[in-house]
Design a protein around this motif. Structure first.
Motif, PDB file in Angstrom:
ATOM      1  N   ARG A 201      -4.432   8.530  -0.266  1.00  0.00           N
ATOM      2  CA  ARG A 201      -3.779   9.796  -0.081  1.00  0.00           C
ATOM      3  C   ARG A 201      -4.122  10.059   1.201  1.00  0.00           C
ATOM      4  NH1 ARG A 201      -7.127  14.398  -0.292  1.00  0.00           N
ATOM      5  NH2 ARG A 201      -5.960  16.368  -0.211  1.00  0.00           N
TER       6      ARG A 201
ATOM      7  N   GLU B  40      -5.776   9.536  -9.752  1.00  0.00           N
ATOM      8  CA  GLU B  40      -6.452   8.473 -10.136  1.00  0.00           C
ATOM      9  C   GLU B  40      -5.494   7.294 -10.102  1.00  0.00           C
ATOM     10  OE1 GLU B  40      -8.281   9.142 -13.874  1.00  0.00           O
ATOM     11  OE2 GLU B  40      -8.331   6.839 -14.448  1.00  0.00           O
ATOM     12  N   GLN B  41      -5.774   6.101  -9.489  1.00  0.00           N
ATOM     13  CA  GLN B  41      -5.000   4.930  -9.363  1.00  0.00           C
ATOM     14  C   GLN B  41      -4.496   4.372 -10.691  1.00  0.00           C
ATOM     15  OE1 GLN B  41      -6.034   2.079  -6.126  1.00  0.00           O
ATOM     16  NE2 GLN B  41      -5.403   0.275  -7.147  1.00  0.00           N
ATOM     17  N   THR B  42      -5.302   4.280 -11.623  1.00  0.00           N
ATOM     18  CA  THR B  42      -4.949   3.698 -12.936  1.00  0.00           C
ATOM     19  C   THR B  42      -3.798   4.575 -13.290  1.00  0.00           C
ATOM     20  OG1 THR B  42      -6.606   4.705 -14.089  1.00  0.00           O
ATOM     21  CG2 THR B  42      -7.018   2.405 -13.407  1.00  0.00           C
TER      22      THR B  42
ATOM     23  N   LEU C 104      -1.515   6.461 -11.622  1.00  0.00           N
ATOM     24  CA  LEU C 104      -0.503   6.206 -10.698  1.00  0.00           C
ATOM     25  C   LEU C 104       0.212   4.718 -11.222  1.00  0.00           C
ATOM     26  CD1 LEU C 104      -1.353   7.016  -7.296  1.00  0.00           C
ATOM     27  CD2 LEU C 104       0.523   7.900  -8.455  1.00  0.00           C
ATOM     28  N   LEU C 105      -0.558   3.782 -11.247  1.00  0.00           N
ATOM     29  CA  LEU C 105      -0.055   2.412 -11.928  1.00  0.00           C
ATOM     30  C   LEU C 105       0.712   2.780 -13.306  1.00  0.00           C
ATOM     31  CD1 LEU C 105      -2.959  -0.195 -11.012  1.00  0.00           C
ATOM     32  CD2 LEU C 105      -0.478  -0.248 -10.132  1.00  0.00           C
TER      33      LEU C 105
ATOM     34  N   PHE D 138      -2.603  -1.077  -3.306  1.00  0.00           N
ATOM     35  CA  PHE D 138      -3.528   0.022  -2.882  1.00  0.00           C
ATOM     36  C   PHE D 138      -2.776   1.279  -2.972  1.00  0.00           C
ATOM     37  CE2 PHE D 138      -4.612  -3.939  -0.761  1.00  0.00           C
ATOM     38  CZ  PHE D 138      -5.640  -4.113  -1.207  1.00  0.00           C
ATOM     39  N   TYR D 139      -3.543   2.425  -2.895  1.00  0.00           N
ATOM     40  CA  TYR D 139      -2.857   3.826  -3.247  1.00  0.00           C
ATOM     41  C   TYR D 139      -3.934   4.872  -2.115  1.00  0.00           C
ATOM     42  CZ  TYR D 139      -0.209   2.080  -7.002  1.00  0.00           C
ATOM     43  OH  TYR D 139       0.481   1.471  -7.737  1.00  0.00           O
TER      44      TYR D 139
ATOM     45  N   CYS E  65       1.001  -1.085   0.197  1.00  0.00           N
ATOM     46  CA  CYS E  65      -0.135  -0.016  -0.191  1.00  0.00           C
ATOM     47  C   CYS E  65       0.576   1.327   0.041  1.00  0.00           C
ATOM     48  CB  CYS E  65      -0.787   0.144   1.247  1.00  0.00           C
ATOM     49  SG  CYS E  65      -1.873   1.677   1.307  1.00  0.00           S
TER      50      CYS E  65
END
Length: 536
Positions: free
Chosen positions: A513, A490-492, A494-495, A510-511, A480
């Motif tokens: 904030r 946005e998680q996508t 970041l990935l 997991f991300y 995480c």
């Protein structure tokens, strides 16, 4: 960091003798030969035996040797010299095995890099290792455009045709020097740059010989090869069976991820030994129990890469009482497995030991002053013996922090490696493992340095602070990333950003904030408080 006790040695000479001469009585004479020559001897003994099986091929020892010889001749045309490092960017297959054997025949060392590795990370590793050649069977456009190291692509038609014209006789280039470099495995590094652990032929072969002798690896032996090539356990899975007349059976990543398919193949392929990380075994146990699947050929189950809960091992042995369970421990820096523990059927404790040292290896438990700890006293696990590698390639600073040039406890000339792991001796002569002294972690069997992921996160222009931790989820640990930013990202996206720099196993699941990173009274990151912020 967990503190290791300082102070004087308070134990008696009898206890010291037990640690040094009973628990560490591991001297063993072997017929030392580098892998290429030992393999060629095996070919002469078992020329028609099946050596390698993958999804497309089934080849004999003779044909594998000829294939490796042709690749070796090709490498020689690229002017590789004894001691050079050759990077291999391939999926696990017959071609990977033949290429590595060819590299050893040429007197060189191999550096495995996953084909899925981001281009920039691949370039960094090639540059850091000073690899003289890259051998691949896939397109490396992102690397070719930025890297001047010659690339041999075995997939291209002209390369295949050229190989067919090469001499398939043993090239006789490999010397008998057991201290020549065998391979380099890159592991996660706290500075944001991975570090390459160097293992010599003698350390690798010691590991192989011990396994062959201890686990009856013979012509009937079939190894389930499941580990990715950049994972240190892949080395013995791929190559040890080929010194016994047995077979290496390679399963692709897709097959391993489909555990029902993998189990069915283990049955139909008459696999003798399988090796899993405990979290993977946990996911398949309910299926095995529910379906009551028989595994008639399997003799050994190895568990490695993570701490094993005794209940998992006992559950397996209740289902398969005739299949021995082995708990294995060892770092990449010391040629993989250093200690092994065979779990007895009647085992009854809340932890599982990691066992005793293998042949020609010694393990010490020491305090901060490098003095031996009492039996039962917690300290750092330090390894000595022929398996301890040279250190980290082209990185004398990090090498000096973790390695010693000689064994300062026994006085031998063997190197020492300070693992950073905590353990203690038990009265039985086995070692109990407690975990890491620092914040390095294991995820799905891979060693991960969270700081390396944090360095990459901070490259993102919108992230101000970042801390990466593991969080428990469904009997395993997942990564995480806690971060501070003006708004949630946005998680996508970041990935996608991280995937430019990091391999798949280092990408957080997991991300989260948060408004600020909590600190403890010493001004350090309060990791316990961070974990309370994660929605369980």
């Amino acid at each position: 960091m967990t503190k290791v006790l300082k102070g004087r040695q308070l134990f008696s000479s009898e206890e010291r003798d037990r640690v040094l001469y009973e628990f560490n009585r591991t001297d063993q004479a072997y017929n030392w030969l580098p892998y290429a020559k030992a393999f060629e001897q095996t070919v002469e003994l078992f020329p028609k035996n099946i050596a390698v099986i993958d999804e497309e091929n089934k080849v004999s020892y003779t044909d594998l040797n000829k294939y490796a010889n042709r690749i070796a001749q090709c490498l020689i045309r690229y002017n590789v010299k004894e001691g050079d490092v050759v990077a291999v960017v391939m999926e696990r297959s017959l071609h990977f095995i033949a290429t590595v054997i060819a590299i050893w025949k040429a007197g060189c060392a191999y550096l495995p890099i996953e084909a899925s590795t981001p281009a920039q990370r691949m370039i960094n590793i090639v540059l850091d290792s000073k690899a003289g050649l890259i051998v691949s069977d896939s397109d490396l456009h992102g690397v070719e455009s930025q890297e001047s190291t010659p690339i041999v692509n075995l997939r291209f038609t002209h390369a295949v045709n050229a190989l067919q014209q090469e001499n398939d006789v043993n090239p006789s280039l490999c010397s008998d020097d057991m201290h020549q470099l065998a391979y380099i495995i890159y592991t996660s590094g706290s500075t944001g740059m991975p570090k390459g652990a160097m293992i010599e032929q003698k350390g690798m072969m010691n590991h192989f010989f011990y396994k062959i002798n201890s686990f009856q690896m013979d012509t009937t032996f079939r190894m389930a090869q499941t580990a990715e090539c950049s994972f240190d356990i892949s080395v013995w899975q791929l190559f040890a069976p080929l010194l016994s007349g047995g077979a290496t059976v390679i399963y692709t990543k897709d097959t391993v991820l489909n555990f029902k398919l993998l189990i069915s193949k283990i049955v139909t392929d008459e696999i003798t030994l399988a090796e899993f990380v405990p979290s993977y075994l946990t996911t398949i146990m309910s299926y095995l129990v529910r379906k009551k699947i028989g595994l008639p050929s399997l003799r050994y189950l190895f568990l490695t890469g993570e701490t094993v809960h005794p209940q998992l091992a006992l559950q397996w042995m209740q289902l398969y009482p005739s299949i021995k369970v082995i708990n294995a421990y060892g770092p990449s820096e010391a040629a993989d497995d250093v200690t092994l523990y065979e779990v007895p059927p009647s085992y009854n404790a809340d932890f599982l030991p990691i066992g005793r040292p293998i042949s020609n290896m010694k393990v010490y438990i020491v305090n901060e002053d490098m003095k031996l700890c009492n039996i039962g006293e917690k300290g750092e696990i330090v390894i000595s013996g022929v398996g301890v590698g040279r250190g980290y390639i082209n990185d004398p600073e990090r090498t000096s922090h973790a390695f010693l040039e000689k064994d300062v406890i026994s006085g031998s000339q063997d190197r020492m490696y300070k693992t950073g792991d905590l353990g203690c001796w038990l009265e039985s002569g086995d070692i109990r493992f407690f975990g890491r002294m620092d914040h390095q972690i294991k995820v799905r069997g891979y060693r991960v340095e969270p700081a390396e992921i944090e360095v990459v996160l901070l490259k993102h222009t919108e992230i101000k602070e970042a801390v990466v931790l593991t969080v428990p989820r469904d009997s395993t640990n997942l990564l995480c990333a806690f971060y501070t930013a003006e708004h949630a990202l946005e998680q996508t996206r970041l990935l996608e950003f991280l995937a430019q720099y990091l391999p798949e196993h280092m990408l957080p699941t997991f991300y989260l904030r948060i408004s600020k990173i909590p600190l403890n009274g010493n001004g350090k990151v309060d990791r316990k408080q961070l974990l309370t912020m994660f929605p369980m």
